[in-house]
Design an enzyme around this catalytic site. Structure first.
Site, PDB file in Angstrom:
ATOM      1  N   SER A 141       0.847  -1.196   0.000  1.00 44.14           N
ATOM      2  CA  SER A 141       0.000   0.000   0.000  1.00 44.14           C
ATOM      3  C   SER A 141       0.875   1.236   0.000  1.00 44.14           C
ATOM      4  O   SER A 141       2.021   1.197   0.472  1.00 44.14           O
ATOM      5  CB  SER A 141      -0.883   0.013   1.256  1.00 44.14           C
ATOM      6  OG  SER A 141      -1.551   1.255   1.404  1.00 44.14           O
ATOM      7  N   TYR A 154      -2.021  -1.093  10.329  1.00 40.85           N
ATOM      8  CA  TYR A 154      -2.065  -1.321   8.884  1.00 40.85           C
ATOM      9  C   TYR A 154      -0.836  -0.743   8.192  1.00 40.85           C
ATOM     10  O   TYR A 154      -0.172  -1.422   7.397  1.00 40.85           O
ATOM     11  CB  TYR A 154      -3.337  -0.705   8.309  1.00 40.85           C
ATOM     12  CG  TYR A 154      -3.526  -0.956   6.828  1.00 40.85           C
ATOM     13  CD1 TYR A 154      -3.998  -2.175   6.357  1.00 40.85           C
ATOM     14  CD2 TYR A 154      -3.246   0.047   5.891  1.00 40.85           C
ATOM     15  CE1 TYR A 154      -4.183  -2.395   5.004  1.00 40.85           C
ATOM     16  CE2 TYR A 154      -3.422  -0.172   4.536  1.00 40.85           C
ATOM     17  CZ  TYR A 154      -3.893  -1.396   4.099  1.00 40.85           C
ATOM     18  OH  TYR A 154      -4.072  -1.611   2.746  1.00 40.85           O
TER      19      TYR A 154
END
Length: 261
Positions: A141, A154
């Site tokens: 990401s 995350y």
């Protein structure tokens, strides 16, 4: 047929980005193994692929559990004779700061995103080597590099994935196995809308996110799948150890969207 007869495992392959990658791989000739913890969505995705003539199987697996991962690899070999490509896409997310995050929540995100990538790679690499080489693509990401408030576990897990990508690329080079990461930004997936649901005004959050996109739209699963297809294929035969931003130029903007702060 850029992946003709390449046995390709896609974790988290039953919906969102994973489903798009599984479909793209199948359309280009791959034999697809969908791995997912959700049996209902997994079987549904499998039916859709098969109805379009794609050779695929579904294996229920929790990538954070070693025995599930071993079973996944065994099933891929049993069904298709080996493994050529692994896409580590299974993911968990959570909107909390370090202070707000419990140890149980931290471990859950880390176990799926980072430990899952480690376990699947650990058991796939020897099998890919037996086939003369292949490719691993880790779905990381842009939060591995630039992030927003309250995304501690995350962002940390995705940063770990990119570091692991670089390290595995060095160790796997002698086996003719290329290892790269794809770093999506905002993608039109169920996970995105789950995140929006937890915000005070989901509609406003979506509109603000949309304004932030230089190309005027958020990305689709197919946008990410197209990047993965290139890295999975022999066209990327001399590309390894890299993290590819698939973000429509959002990463290079100075401003950040305010609705997450």
């Amino acid at each position: 047929m850029r992946l003709k007869d390449k046995v390709s495992i896609i974790t988290g392959g039953s919906q969102g980005i994973g489903e798009a990658i599984a479909r793209k791989a199948g359309e280009h000739g791959a034999k697809v193994v969908i791995a997912d913890i959700n049996e209902e969505t997994g079987e549904k995705a499998l039916d859709c692929l098969k109805s379009d003539g794609i050779d695929a199987v579904f294996v229920k697996a929790d990538v954070s559990r070693e025995q599930d991962v071993i079973h996944l690899m065994d099933q891929a070999i049993q069904q298709f004779g080996g493994i050529d490509v692994l896409v580590n896409n299974a993911a968990a997310t959570m909107r909390k700061s370090v202070v707000e995050t419990t140890l149980e929540e931290w471990n859950r995100v880390m176990n799926v995103n980072l430990t899952g990538t480690f376990l699947c790679s650990k058991y796939a690499i020897p099998e890919i080597e037996k086939r003369g080489g292949g490719a691993i693509v880790n779905i990381a990401s842009w939060h591995a590099y630039r992030t927003i408030t309250r995304l501690a576990a995350y962002a940390a897990s995705k940063g770990g994935m990119t570091a692991l990508t670089r390290q595995m690329a060095l160790d796997c080079g002698k086996m003719n196995i290329r290892v790269n990461a794809v770093c999506p930004s905002t993608v039109d997936t169920p996970m995105l809308y789950e995140t929006f649901k937890n915000l005070p005004d989901p509609d406003e959050a979506f509109q603000e996110t949309l304004k932030f996109q230089p190309l005027g739209r958020i990305s689709t699963g197919e946008d990410i799948a197209n990047a993965c297809l290139f890295l999975m294929s022999d066209e990327a035969s001399y590309i390894s150890g890299h993290s590819l931003m698939v973000d429509g130029a959002a990463f290079v903007k100075l401003a950040r969207p305010l609705m997450f702060d």
